[in-house]
Design a protein around this motif. Sequence first.
Motif, mmCIF file in Angstrom:
data_model
loop_
_atom_site.group_PDB
_atom_site.id
_atom_site.type_symbol
_atom_site.label_atom_id
_atom_site.label_comp_id
_atom_site.label_asym_id
_atom_site.label_seq_id
_atom_site.Cartn_x
_atom_site.Cartn_y
_atom_site.Cartn_z
ATOM 1 N N ARG A 178 0.843 -1.211 0.000
ATOM 2 C CA ARG A 178 0.000 0.000 0.000
ATOM 3 C C ARG A 178 0.877 1.261 0.000
ATOM 4 O O ARG A 178 0.550 2.262 -0.659
ATOM 5 C CB ARG A 178 -0.935 0.003 1.223
ATOM 6 C CG ARG A 178 -2.041 -1.030 1.139
ATOM 7 C CD ARG A 178 -3.054 -0.884 2.259
ATOM 8 N NE ARG A 178 -2.501 -1.206 3.563
ATOM 9 C CZ ARG A 178 -2.340 -2.433 4.051
ATOM 10 N NH1 ARG A 178 -2.684 -3.479 3.305
ATOM 11 N NH2 ARG A 178 -1.835 -2.632 5.254
ATOM 12 N N ALA A 179 2.000 1.200 0.723
ATOM 13 C CA ALA A 179 2.899 2.364 0.731
ATOM 14 C C ALA A 179 3.479 2.597 -0.662
ATOM 15 O O ALA A 179 3.640 3.747 -1.099
ATOM 16 C CB ALA A 179 4.014 2.150 1.760
ATOM 17 N N LEU A 180 3.775 1.514 -1.375
ATOM 18 C CA LEU A 180 4.300 1.645 -2.746
ATOM 19 C C LEU A 180 3.243 2.276 -3.656
ATOM 20 O O LEU A 180 3.557 3.141 -4.484
ATOM 21 C CB LEU A 180 4.690 0.265 -3.295
ATOM 22 C CG LEU A 180 5.890 -0.415 -2.629
ATOM 23 C CD1 LEU A 180 5.964 -1.885 -3.046
ATOM 24 C CD2 LEU A 180 7.186 0.313 -2.980
ATOM 25 N N ALA A 181 1.998 1.828 -3.501
ATOM 26 C CA ALA A 181 0.925 2.393 -4.323
ATOM 27 C C ALA A 181 0.771 3.884 -4.030
ATOM 28 O O ALA A 181 0.570 4.692 -4.948
ATOM 29 C CB ALA A 181 -0.387 1.647 -4.058
ATOM 30 N N GLY A 182 0.880 4.249 -2.756
ATOM 31 C CA GLY A 182 0.786 5.660 -2.389
ATOM 32 C C GLY A 182 1.919 6.461 -2.997
ATOM 33 O O GLY A 182 1.721 7.572 -3.518
ATOM 34 N N ALA A 183 3.132 5.890 -2.948
ATOM 35 C CA ALA A 183 4.300 6.589 -3.507
ATOM 36 C C ALA A 183 4.156 6.738 -5.017
ATOM 37 O O ALA A 183 4.485 7.787 -5.582
ATOM 38 C CB ALA A 183 5.584 5.823 -3.165
ATOM 39 N N ALA A 184 3.637 5.706 -5.666
ATOM 40 C CA ALA A 184 3.456 5.775 -7.126
ATOM 41 C C ALA A 184 2.436 6.849 -7.475
ATOM 42 O O ALA A 184 2.646 7.643 -8.403
ATOM 43 C CB ALA A 184 3.009 4.411 -7.655
ATOM 44 N N ALA A 185 1.331 6.888 -6.727
ATOM 45 C CA ALA A 185 0.289 7.884 -7.006
ATOM 46 C C ALA A 185 0.828 9.293 -6.799
ATOM 47 O O ALA A 185 0.502 10.216 -7.554
ATOM 48 C CB ALA A 185 -0.918 7.634 -6.107
ATOM 49 N N ALA A 186 1.691 9.458 -5.782
ATOM 50 C CA ALA A 186 2.237 10.787 -5.479
ATOM 51 C C ALA A 186 3.127 11.311 -6.600
ATOM 52 O O ALA A 186 3.276 12.522 -6.760
ATOM 53 C CB ALA A 186 3.024 10.746 -4.169
ATOM 54 N N THR A 187 3.716 10.417 -7.391
ATOM 55 C CA THR A 187 4.587 10.863 -8.483
ATOM 56 C C THR A 187 3.782 11.306 -9.697
ATOM 57 O O THR A 187 4.332 11.886 -10.627
ATOM 58 C CB THR A 187 5.549 9.740 -8.948
ATOM 59 O OG1 THR A 187 4.761 8.698 -9.529
ATOM 60 C CG2 THR A 187 6.390 9.208 -7.805
#
Length: 250
Positions: free
Chosen positions: A59-68
């Motif tokens: 979930r943290a990876l998905a959040g980081a991807a969305a933030a980019t």
Amino acid sequence: MDPDEALTTWSSIAGWYDQLIVGGSGPHELAIRTTLDLLPDPMGADVLDIACGQGLATRALAGAAAATGSPSAIVGIDLTVELLDRARAYEADEPLGITYRTDDAQSLTTVADGSVDTVTCQLGLMDIPDLDATVAAAHRVLRPGGAFVFVIGHPAFLAPNASTMPDNRGRSGRFVSEYFDERFWRSPNPHGVRRVGNHHRMLSTYLNTLVAAGFTVERTAEPRATATLADQQPVYRNVPIFFAARARRA
Ligand SMILES: C[S@@+](CC[C@H](N)C(=O)[O-])C[C@H]1O[C@@H](n2cnc3c(N)ncnc32)[C@H](O)[C@@H]1O
């Protein structure tokens, strides 16, 4: 398999592990921060989180991807059905576009060769019996230039039967006497994660396995405790709880 391995399993502690994380675990807070700090920039379009458990790092990876602003396809794999069920429940409650699959990190049979930009493994390698096979599988599924990011319990301080004790000035540290003894071991602490068992390996074994598989180690980390971890387990103000690295496939 060691007969001892049949006792506590990830299936049997899945609910407890989920609640540990939900309750605010200092080690997990630091693990996520470390995983995110080591991600390549960009992390790429296809990201695979191996030994994903209940999906904390995924979930943290998905959040980081969305933030980019350039969303990635994020897949989490694990062998423990009960943890994957929880990961899918989080995804149903708050959809982030993550796909979860049952797969063995030692073979990654559901993942095609050269199809992934970044592979992550947060707190999983110590749980997996065959390190050579796991690192080779991560290498196989990565595209050339892809990155493998992992966080492990620091083997120099979380070796079998290591204990916390004060030095002669009263500062707490970790006493280790079985560092060279590479083996599966189970912590006697009935309230800890490592009662499920751990494959202890020397730090040099991890690094040499990466190199033998064809990876180049690009960055390493021995992160300092967050305030939460320092509060929950003060010894990790003085020594690192984790070792982490980013390695590149040529
Ligand atoms: C300490 S948990 C870490 C879970 C998650 N990455 C996190 O940070 O919370 C270790 C995980 O390794 C998984 N695991 C153990 N052996 C595995 C294997 N051969 N293939 C895939 N996952 C495995 C367990 O099911 C468990 O979810």
